[in-house]
Motif scaffolding. Structure first.
Motif, PDB file in Angstrom:
ATOM      1  N   ALA A 292       0.819  -1.212   0.000  1.00  0.00           N
ATOM      2  CA  ALA A 292       0.000   0.000   0.000  1.00  0.00           C
ATOM      3  C   ALA A 292       0.854   1.265   0.000  1.00  0.00           C
ATOM      4  CB  ALA A 292      -0.926  -0.011   1.211  1.00  0.00           C
ATOM      5  N   ALA A 293       1.968   1.236   0.727  1.00  0.00           N
ATOM      6  CA  ALA A 293       2.806   2.427   0.833  1.00  0.00           C
ATOM      7  C   ALA A 293       3.401   2.842  -0.512  1.00  0.00           C
ATOM      8  CB  ALA A 293       3.921   2.186   1.846  1.00  0.00           C
ATOM      9  N   ASP A 294       3.526   1.899  -1.440  1.00  0.00           N
ATOM     10  CA  ASP A 294       4.096   2.214  -2.756  1.00  0.00           C
ATOM     11  C   ASP A 294       3.094   2.892  -3.685  1.00  0.00           C
ATOM     12  OD1 ASP A 294       6.429   1.070  -1.900  1.00  0.00           O
ATOM     13  OD2 ASP A 294       6.086  -0.860  -2.909  1.00  0.00           O
ATOM     14  N   LEU A 319       4.416  11.679   9.680  1.00  0.00           N
ATOM     15  CA  LEU A 319       3.573  10.486   9.594  1.00  0.00           C
ATOM     16  C   LEU A 319       3.969   9.691   8.357  1.00  0.00           C
ATOM     17  CD1 LEU A 319      -0.092  11.524  10.453  1.00  0.00           C
ATOM     18  CD2 LEU A 319       1.513  10.232  11.839  1.00  0.00           C
ATOM     19  N   ILE A 320       4.082   8.392   8.521  1.00  0.00           N
ATOM     20  CA  ILE A 320       4.425   7.533   7.386  1.00  0.00           C
ATOM     21  C   ILE A 320       3.433   6.382   7.314  1.00  0.00           C
ATOM     22  CG2 ILE A 320       6.879   8.085   7.451  1.00  0.00           C
ATOM     23  CD1 ILE A 320       7.335   5.436   8.924  1.00  0.00           C
ATOM     24  N   LEU A 321       3.320   5.798   6.142  1.00  0.00           N
ATOM     25  CA  LEU A 321       2.517   4.594   5.966  1.00  0.00           C
ATOM     26  C   LEU A 321       3.368   3.378   6.288  1.00  0.00           C
ATOM     27  CD1 LEU A 321       0.700   5.420   2.608  1.00  0.00           C
ATOM     28  CD2 LEU A 321      -0.365   5.262   4.858  1.00  0.00           C
ATOM     29  N   ASP A 322       2.759   2.385   6.918  1.00  0.00           N
ATOM     30  CA  ASP A 322       3.476   1.148   7.227  1.00  0.00           C
ATOM     31  C   ASP A 322       4.073   0.583   5.931  1.00  0.00           C
ATOM     32  OD1 ASP A 322       4.227  -1.211   8.763  1.00  0.00           O
ATOM     33  OD2 ASP A 322       2.680  -2.230   7.608  1.00  0.00           O
ATOM     34  N   PRO A 323       5.375   0.339   5.898  1.00  0.00           N
ATOM     35  CA  PRO A 323       6.027  -0.053   4.636  1.00  0.00           C
ATOM     36  C   PRO A 323       5.744  -1.479   4.189  1.00  0.00           C
ATOM     37  CG  PRO A 323       7.614  -0.065   6.432  1.00  0.00           C
ATOM     38  CD  PRO A 323       6.348   0.501   7.003  1.00  0.00           C
ATOM     39  N   ASP A 324       5.192  -2.317   5.058  1.00  0.00           N
ATOM     40  CA  ASP A 324       5.033  -3.731   4.726  1.00  0.00           C
ATOM     41  C   ASP A 324       3.597  -4.157   4.435  1.00  0.00           C
ATOM     42  OD1 ASP A 324       7.812  -4.220   5.095  1.00  0.00           O
ATOM     43  OD2 ASP A 324       7.496  -4.281   7.268  1.00  0.00           O
ATOM     44  N   SER A 325       2.617  -3.367   4.812  1.00  0.00           N
ATOM     45  CA  SER A 325       1.219  -3.759   4.630  1.00  0.00           C
ATOM     46  C   SER A 325       0.859  -3.887   3.155  1.00  0.00           C
ATOM     47  CB  SER A 325       0.289  -2.742   5.301  1.00  0.00           C
ATOM     48  OG  SER A 325       0.492  -2.723   6.688  1.00  0.00           O
ATOM     49  N   ARG A 326       0.057  -4.900   2.840  1.00  0.00           N
ATOM     50  CA  ARG A 326      -0.303  -5.185   1.454  1.00  0.00           C
ATOM     51  C   ARG A 326      -1.811  -5.219   1.260  1.00  0.00           C
ATOM     52  NH1 ARG A 326       3.370  -7.434  -2.084  1.00  0.00           N
ATOM     53  NH2 ARG A 326       5.490  -7.669  -1.309  1.00  0.00           N
ATOM     54  N   ILE A 327      -2.223  -5.066   0.005  1.00  0.00           N
ATOM     55  CA  ILE A 327      -3.600  -5.334  -0.385  1.00  0.00           C
ATOM     56  C   ILE A 327      -3.565  -6.292  -1.574  1.00  0.00           C
ATOM     57  CG2 ILE A 327      -4.282  -3.041   0.401  1.00  0.00           C
ATOM     58  CD1 ILE A 327      -4.833  -2.361  -2.557  1.00  0.00           C
ATOM     59  N   ILE A 328      -4.663  -7.013  -1.769  1.00  0.00           N
ATOM     60  CA  ILE A 328      -4.767  -7.983  -2.869  1.00  0.00           C
ATOM     61  C   ILE A 328      -5.836  -7.494  -3.832  1.00  0.00           C
ATOM     62  CG2 ILE A 328      -6.409  -9.400  -1.555  1.00  0.00           C
ATOM     63  CD1 ILE A 328      -3.744 -10.928  -3.801  1.00  0.00           C
TER      64      ILE A 328
END
Length: 519
Positions: A292-294, A319-328
């Motif tokens: 998601a962060a990308d 504030l940053i977005l979690d670098p590892d969270s994903r969506i499908i």
């Protein structure tokens, strides 16, 4: 405290404003991929990262799991003891198994490490190892079964009940494809489980039966290149079979950043291998996993119009977005097709620095989430600056050979160690507070804040309505199954309901009749 609460409220309204101001109207996303079938009675394909169900068949129906039960057994053992602990095999552990069931040739009185027992459990499907591990962890297989049921509920299972650690036949031992996928997801996200279950061979140490030790191999044929069922990318899995359960299978595979879990219940041989292959091909061919962060753009619009303890938001970001969270998502979709929904419901299992959660929805299903987190790098840099200044001060005193005069310190332009440490602490305390919103931004929020709140309330109402509809469909499916099992047809049931409605309508005008209860 009131002031802090007020600032948090301002911060949340600011985020709502930013979300609402960046929301774009778009056409409805394309339908979810379909067009696959399996012969097993129960089956599911789940994304391991997000828990999203990509495809399923009878996913909430109850079936006997057989030896895939040992996935839960292994997970519980790993979570509750060390791998180097010693397990002693009791008479009950060795002999309280069905005749002819799978074993690793371990005898009463033999001693193995937890690690060896886990390899025997997952690769050889050893029932005596399941019993011994259960006794080691809980004192008895019955107490261990209670732990299994508690853990299953923690994972969100609602159609599962375990009565033993091995999966041998018992009318009170059952699960569903969805519940088993939740268990498998938790297991394969555990690095110890993943390491053991992905092993293609292992040498058990010598014991009273196998004087030279015993080399064991996984029963999951899709893991082994020597079989015609080999499938590239398999992470691990577990097989199961009893006459009542039929063939059952848990499989995890990974390709190109996409990690999939399949469950087969009440399958047949050799078709259940083909069913699993078809599910995996369907998943890898039709879906993509994105960080998601990308791709997230909505929340990157927070600019220096807002200040965070005197620091601009963009350089560096507070504030940053979690670098590892994903969506499908389906491969035919773009990231913008997944609509973000902001939530402040942070649980204990979420990242420590998270202050908000962003759920992503594609049409009517949640496809993943990410978190807005406080950027700890800011505070680490400030702490390093403080440490450097303190060290320089100490070196100055050391070079002069004189201790600082306490009275002079009050008027000196060089800060003391205590004052520097307090400055760093005050900085972090202040920085962890919500954004300070300029007057101009607050005036803008005054005009649009209400609309943003109303929009959020409408979104919440629609979500609740959708959830109630889904719950109703699940209850209806379960009710119809109970009708079928009890021998009552749908027409007979509707006739009974109509009679009860007529009876109640004469007593309670304007109200519906009582409910027909199933037990």
């Amino acid at each position: 405290m009131t002031q802090i609460i007020k600032k948090f409220s301002i911060f949340f309204l600011c985020l709502l404003f930013l979300v609402s101001s960046n929301t774009e109207t778009s056409l409805a996303a394309e339908d979810w991929p379909s067009g696959i079938s399996v012969q097993a009675q129960g089956a599911i394909l789940m994304d391991a990262d997000t828990g999203t169900v990509l495809w399923g068949q009878n996913i909430h129906n109850q079936y006997f799991p057989a030896s895939i039960t040992k996935v839960m057994t292994a997970l519980l053992v790993i979570e509750n003891c060390s791998l180097d602990e010693t397990v002693t095999f009791s008479h009950n552990a060795v002999y309280n198994v069905e005749s002819g069931s799978s074993n690793a040739g371990i005898n009463e009185g033999d001693k193995l490490s937890v690690k060896d027992c886990l390899y025997a459990l997952l690769l050889k499907s050893a029932n005596e190892s399941a019993n011994a591990l259960a006794e080691h962890v809980a004192g008895s297989t019955e107490a261990f079964a209670d732990m299994m049921n508690t853990r299953a509920k923690e994972l969100g299972c609602t159609n599962t009940h375990f009565s033993n650690p091995s999966g041998l036949n018992n009318p009170e031992h059952y699960t569903s494809p969805y519940d088993m996928a939740l268990i498998a997801r938790a297991a394969f996200n555990n690095p110890v489980f993943g390491e053991i279950d992905s092993t293609t061979y292992y040498k058990l140490p010598p014991n009273s039966i196998n004087k030279e030790g015993l080399t064991i191999y996984p029963g999951h044929k899709m893991m082994r290149k020597s079989t015609p069922y080999y499938y590239p990318g398999i992470v691990g899995g577990k097989t199961g079979y009893t006459t009542l359960a039929g063939n059952t299978l848990v499989t995890c595979a990974e390709r190109n950043g996409l990690k999939l879990i399949t469950i087969i219940l009440k399958g047949s041989t050799p078709q259940y291998w083909s069913d699993t292959k078809n599910l995996l091909n369907f998943g890898f061919d039709n879906f993509v996993s994105l960080k998601a962060a990308d791709h997230e753009k909505t929340y990157s619009s927070i600019t220096s119009d807002l200040s965070f303890s005197g620091l601009t938001i963009t350089k560096p970001e507070a504030l940053i977005l979690d670098p590892d969270s994903r969506i499908i998502l389906p491969k035919t979709a773009s990231f913008s097709d997944a609509k973000p929904e902001l939530s402040y419901d942070i649980s204990s299992g979420d990242p420590e620095n998270a202050i908000a959660k962003i759920n992503y929805r594609y049409n009517d299903r949640v496809v993943g989430c990410t978190f807005l987190e406080v950027n700890d790098a800011l505070f680490q840099n400030k702490a390093q600056e403080t440490k450097t200044a303190t060290n320089l001060q100490a070196e100055t005193y050391s070079a002069s050979g004189d201790a600082p005069d306490p009275s002079a310190a009050q008027t000196s332009t060089t800060p003391s160690r205590k004052s520097l440490e307090k400055e760093a602490e005050d900085y972090r305390e202040k920085a962890l507070r919500p954004f300070e919103i300029p007057l101009a931004a607050w005036l803008i929020l005054g005009s649009v804040g209400a609309a943003a709140v109303i929009g959020g309330a409408v979104a919440f109402f629609l979500y609740r309505k959708h959830k109630e509809e889904q719950d109703f469909l699940i209850r209806r499916e379960q009710r119809m199954k109970r009708l079928q099992d009890s021998g009552v047809s749908a027409d007979e049931f509707n006739s009974i309901m109509e009679q009860r409605r007529s009876s109640y309508s004469s007593k309670r005008k304007g109200r519906r009749g009582g409910r027909f209860k199933f037990r």
